[in-house]
Design a protein around this motif. Structure first.
Motif, short mmCIF file in Angstrom:
data_model
loop_
_atom_site.label_atom_id
_atom_site.label_comp_id
_atom_site.label_asym_id
_atom_site.label_seq_id
_atom_site.Cartn_x
_atom_site.Cartn_y
_atom_site.Cartn_z
N PHE B 29 60.15 33.90 72.66
CA PHE B 29 61.52 33.46 72.95
C PHE B 29 62.02 32.52 71.85
O PHE B 29 63.20 32.58 71.48
N ASP B 30 61.13 31.67 71.31
CA ASP B 30 61.54 30.79 70.19
C ASP B 30 62.04 31.64 69.02
O ASP B 30 63.06 31.34 68.41
N TYR B 31 61.29 32.72 68.76
CA TYR B 31 61.64 33.58 67.64
C TYR B 31 62.99 34.27 67.89
O TYR B 31 63.86 34.30 67.01
N LEU B 32 63.17 34.79 69.10
CA LEU B 32 64.41 35.52 69.42
C LEU B 32 65.61 34.56 69.43
O LEU B 32 66.70 34.90 68.93
N ILE B 33 65.41 33.36 69.97
CA ILE B 33 66.50 32.37 69.99
C ILE B 33 66.86 31.98 68.55
O ILE B 33 68.04 31.85 68.20
N HIS B 34 65.81 31.83 67.73
CA HIS B 34 66.04 31.49 66.31
C HIS B 34 66.88 32.57 65.63
O HIS B 34 67.81 32.26 64.87
N LEU B 35 66.60 33.84 65.91
CA LEU B 35 67.36 34.95 65.30
C LEU B 35 68.82 34.91 65.75
O LEU B 35 69.74 35.07 64.92
N ALA B 36 69.04 34.69 67.05
CA ALA B 36 70.41 34.64 67.57
C ALA B 36 71.17 33.46 66.96
O ALA B 36 72.35 33.59 66.59
N LEU B 58 67.23 41.16 65.43
CA LEU B 58 67.18 40.80 66.86
C LEU B 58 67.26 42.05 67.74
O LEU B 58 66.47 42.22 68.67
N ALA B 59 68.22 42.92 67.39
CA ALA B 59 68.41 44.14 68.19
C ALA B 59 67.20 45.05 68.13
O ALA B 59 66.81 45.65 69.15
N SER B 60 66.58 45.14 66.94
CA SER B 60 65.45 46.07 66.82
C SER B 60 64.15 45.48 67.38
O SER B 60 63.31 46.20 67.91
N GLU B 61 63.99 44.17 67.27
CA GLU B 61 62.71 43.58 67.69
C GLU B 61 62.69 43.16 69.16
O GLU B 61 61.62 43.00 69.74
N TYR B 62 63.89 42.99 69.74
CA TYR B 62 63.93 42.52 71.13
C TYR B 62 63.13 43.41 72.10
O TYR B 62 62.28 42.90 72.85
N GLU B 82 69.02 42.88 76.65
CA GLU B 82 68.84 44.01 75.73
C GLU B 82 70.20 44.59 75.33
O GLU B 82 70.43 44.91 74.17
N LYS B 83 71.07 44.67 76.33
CA LYS B 83 72.43 45.18 76.04
C LYS B 83 73.12 44.26 75.06
O LYS B 83 73.78 44.69 74.12
N SER B 84 72.99 42.96 75.30
CA SER B 84 73.66 41.97 74.46
C SER B 84 73.13 42.02 73.02
O SER B 84 73.91 42.03 72.06
N THR B 85 71.80 42.05 72.86
CA THR B 85 71.22 42.07 71.51
C THR B 85 71.60 43.36 70.77
O THR B 85 71.88 43.35 69.58
N ALA B 86 71.61 44.47 71.52
CA ALA B 86 71.93 45.77 70.89
C ALA B 86 73.39 45.82 70.44
O ALA B 86 73.72 46.49 69.45
N SER B 87 74.24 45.09 71.13
CA SER B 87 75.66 45.15 70.80
C SER B 87 76.04 44.26 69.60
O SER B 87 77.08 44.47 68.97
N LEU B 88 75.19 43.28 69.27
CA LEU B 88 75.54 42.33 68.21
C LEU B 88 75.86 42.98 66.85
O LEU B 88 76.94 42.72 66.28
N PRO B 89 74.97 43.84 66.31
CA PRO B 89 75.29 44.45 65.01
C PRO B 89 76.56 45.30 65.07
O PRO B 89 77.35 45.33 64.11
#
Lengths: 225, 126
Positions: B29-36, B58-62, B82-89
């Motif tokens: 979660f630290d890593y994912l939060i850092h990416l966001a 983020l989208a690919s690694e989540y 997952e929906k949120s991370t996928a939509s970012l790019p």
């Protein structure tokens, strides 16, 4: 749908294992703590079974923790009597020598009707016949009758009987029952020899019982037409 | 005695499972939060390429990094994330600038909130 079915299978297996681990006492006469654990296990299992959005472990982990705590508590209760008294309470005498202890009855929130009903179920109709009535820690009421109200036993009438023991199954559905053979002091070879002498194969036997005097009774499997 | 040993083993497994889930979860979660957070900061500083790179990572690694979290985290929250991370790019490429900032922040807050709820803190327990 397949997920729900598979989850149900997993939960079913876990509950069977949990109840097996908790021991036979869990399924028979429940102490207050054991009753709570049993009810909680049933409730915890049903939630992840119905809702696939809830992780399976959310149901399985609490079941594992409850069973583990229950087992540890049981072991500690065996070791420390005071803990057992604290968790399960003490048996309480409510009738002593035919006299009803009304204070005890009130403290246990039992009515006279409850007591009379239990007495009637045990075929006792007069409270004066009761030497002791004891409310056990699992809530059941045990009755001990005065000597003159008790049924006479063979020992009372001094009748000599030989102890052959009760007949126990030693073969069931064509398979040897190890515990039955051990109880009668027999061996698998003895059973097979006995069957051979009667001209019967082991697989043809539906039921075979024996007692301590090695008297056997055989029910052969019916041949389907 | 065997049953007590089984109970102790069971309890130990639960404790180990909890500890492992907390340690691994914290790291992921630290890593994912850092990416966001990186995506959000880069975009705010005008570094669109940096923001896109972080959002795509983020989208690919989540999905891979949160694969095992479905064992103990609510599935709905994980799917929402997952929906949120996928939509970012996609928002960064085709959407409005303000939408990306809002979605990146929403994604970061959801990640933080979800992990906060898993902490064995007094507030969460009661």
């Amino acid at each position: 749908m397949a997920i729900t079915a598979l989850r149900t299978v997993i939960i079913y297996i876990v509950i069977i294992a949990a109840l097996r681990l908790a021991g036979k006492r869990q399924l028979g006469e429940l102490q207050p703590g054991e009753l709570v654990v049993t009810l909680l296990i049933a409730d915890l299992a049903s939630v992840p079974m119905q809702d696939v959005g809830i992780p399976l472990l959310n149901g399985l982990v609490p079941i594992a923790v409850l069973v583990a705590l229950e087992l540890i508590l049981s072991a500690l209760m065996l070791k420390w009597r005071w803990l057992s008294r604290l968790v399960s309470g003490n048996p309480v005498v409510i009738v002593n020598d035919g006299v009803l202890d009304q204070k005890a009855l009130k403290r246990l929130r039992l009515t006279v009707e409850d007591l009379m009903e239990t007495m009637r179920q045990q075929e006792v109709f007069d409270i004066r016949d009761v030497q002791y009535a004891i409310v056990e820690t699992n809530g059941k009421i045990s009755l001990f009758l005065k000597p003159n109200a008790q049924a006479a036993t063979r020992a009372d009438v001094q009748t000599l009987i030989s102890d052959k023991g009760a007949p126990v199954p030693i073969v069931s559905d064509g398979k040897l029952i190890d515990w039955g053979i051990a109880v009668c002091g027999l061996s698998a070879n003895w059973v097979e020899d006995k069957l051979k002498k009667r001209g019967c194969a082991l697989s043809d036997v539906l039921l075979m019982t024996a007692d301590k005097s090695h008297k056997v009774y055989i029910v052969r499997r019916e041949v389907s037409s | 005695m065997k049953r007590v040993i089984a109970a102790l083993v069971l309890l130990s497994l639960v404790v180990i499972g909890c500890a492992v889930s907390l340690v691994v979860g914290q790291r992921e979660f630290d890593y994912l939060i850092h990416l966001a957070e990186t995506a959000e900061i880069c975009y705010r500083n005008g570094d669109t390429d940096g923001a896109l790179a972080a959002a795509e990572t983020l989208a690919s690694e989540y999905p891979e990094r949160t694969r095992h979290f479905a064992l103990f985290l609510p599935h709905q929250a994980l799917t929402e994330l997952e929906k949120s991370t996928a939509s970012l790019p996609l928002i960064l490429k085709y959407g409005e600038p303000l939408d990306f900032t809002a979605e990146a922040r929403r994604c970061r807050l959801m990640l933080e909130r979800l992990w906060d709820q898993e902490q064995p803190s007094w507030e969460n327990i009661v």
